[in-house]
Design an enzyme around this catalytic site. Structure first.
Site, mmCIF file in Angstrom:
data_model
loop_
_atom_site.group_PDB
_atom_site.id
_atom_site.type_symbol
_atom_site.label_atom_id
_atom_site.label_comp_id
_atom_site.label_asym_id
_atom_site.label_seq_id
_atom_site.Cartn_x
_atom_site.Cartn_y
_atom_site.Cartn_z
ATOM 1 N N LEU A 172 -5.494 9.007 5.356
ATOM 2 C CA LEU A 172 -5.896 9.542 4.048
ATOM 3 C C LEU A 172 -6.305 8.403 3.131
ATOM 4 O O LEU A 172 -5.495 7.536 2.813
ATOM 5 C CB LEU A 172 -4.741 10.335 3.436
ATOM 6 C CG LEU A 172 -4.968 10.864 2.012
ATOM 7 C CD1 LEU A 172 -6.089 11.903 1.991
ATOM 8 C CD2 LEU A 172 -3.671 11.449 1.454
ATOM 9 N N HIS B 25 4.474 1.928 -0.933
ATOM 10 C CA HIS B 25 3.524 1.119 -1.704
ATOM 11 C C HIS B 25 3.152 1.886 -2.969
ATOM 12 O O HIS B 25 3.065 3.116 -2.956
ATOM 13 C CB HIS B 25 2.285 0.871 -0.837
ATOM 14 C CG HIS B 25 1.350 -0.146 -1.378
ATOM 15 N ND1 HIS B 25 0.469 0.119 -2.419
ATOM 16 C CD2 HIS B 25 1.123 -1.443 -1.020
ATOM 17 C CE1 HIS B 25 -0.262 -0.956 -2.662
ATOM 18 N NE2 HIS B 25 0.132 -1.924 -1.832
#
Length: 341
Positions: A127, A231
């Site tokens: 993605l 992240h």
């Protein structure tokens, strides 16, 4: 307007550019021209093949295209069954107890155990929405449109669906978790190890990974602090999956310790709530909610999202001729649709 469709050979240059833009830690799309070409070839083959009643080792890769400019806005994918040809590794976090009744000492400790528990699961992957298009509903649709494909083609996928979330690393690709493994076992930096895994060279994992469970409290504090963390750029994707019913069961990536979340396919919100609606063509769209909808095809799959009117009693949806053409449907045909949240 935009449309999400299966990737094609003409998208090679854009997919390679996305691989570059995605940066370190995006394991499913390393910067490798041969691999990019193979991914497109495999995707085209996967969309064309009849899989029968059992999931195969197929990879379905989609792109989001701006219908006005023809530019590729991003990509997303689904792997039908991971780990069938190459080992699919994770660390699982569990607890052990060290107890001495005689000394009245009772301690618990977390351990990381290398495993292949998700072998055969379907995986949401790859993605990435390009920077100029990170606005509005684009990101949600690029991710969630895959649930319409899953709902319509359940026989192609496993009952368990997972998603590996990118863990913590800096702009140079340095991962605090990997740094501890590198210093003690691998002598390879994180970008190199991540790249090798991305191109399918995983033998070094079995050869060099610690063979026994690792006590978390023996890791550096920096490594401990990022276990199960994502992240900063991945946080929105994780929140989106949580809203769909995905949860974390203690599995983390072996390189950056990012969490892997899972859900039962039939319990994913957009899968469970999507329904088939008959198309009615109108001159102008009406409604208050964004509706995500797709045709019922595989090789010619098309999906988009518009403010449209659903009649849940009559099971109809009113769309314009323009949208019908984008989806390659006509009046009287069925589409799968669900409210976008």
């Amino acid at each position: 307007m935009f449309v999400v469709r299966p990737i094609q050979q003409k998208d090679y240059a854009d997919l390679l550019a996305i691989a570059v833009e995605s940066g370190h830690g995006f394991t499913s799309l390393p910067v490798n021209e041969e691999l990019i070409a193979n991914k497109i070839n495999n995707a085209e083959k996967s969309f064309k093949e009849d899989v029968g009643d059992a999931p195969c080792d197929h990879g379905y890769l989609f792109v989001m295209e701006d219908t006005e400019t023809g530019k590729i806005m991003g990509t997303s994918g689904i792997e039908s069954s991971v780990g069938l040809n190459d080992a699919f590794y994770h660390y699982h976090i569990s607890k052990v107890v060290h107890n001495s009744r005689e000394l009245n000492v009772y301690n618990t400790a977390e351990i990381l155990t290398l495993c292949n528990d998700y072998t055969g699961a379907s995986e949401l992957c790859t993605l990435f929405l390009r920077e100029p298009y990170r606005q509005g509903i684009n990101g949600r649709v690029l991710s969630k449109c895959r649930f319409l494909f899953l709902a319509q083609n359940k026989s192609r996928f496993s009952d368990t669906v997972i998603a590996e979330m990118r863990g913590v690393s800096n702009d140079n690709g340095d991962s605090p978790f990997w740094k501890w493994l590198e210093d003690n076992f691998f002598s390879l930096d994180f970008p190199t190890a991540d790249y090798l895994t991305g191109i399918g060279q995983k033998v070094f994992i079995a050869e060099l990974m610690p063979k026994y469970p690792v006590y978390v409290n023996l890791l550096s504090q920096a490594a401990q602090d990022v276990i199960g963390k994502v992240h900063e750029n991945t946080a929105p994707a994780l929140n989106l999956l949580k809203s769909e019913g995905f949860s974390w069961k203690g599995y983390v990536d072996i390189f950056d310790a990012g969490p892997t979340v899972e859900a039962d396919l039939s319990q994913i919100r957009s899968v469970q709530n999507s329904e088939l609606y008959t198309v009615e063509i109108v001159d102008q769209l009406t409604g208050e909610d964004y509706i995500m909808l797709s045709n019922l095809e595989v090789e010619l799959f098309r999906a988009t999202a518009v403010i449209a009117q659903l009649d849940e009693t009559l099971q109809t949806i009113k769309i314009t001729q323009e949208i019908a053409e984008i989806l390659k449907v006509s009046a009287g045909k069925q589409v799968r649709a669900v409210k976008l949240i």
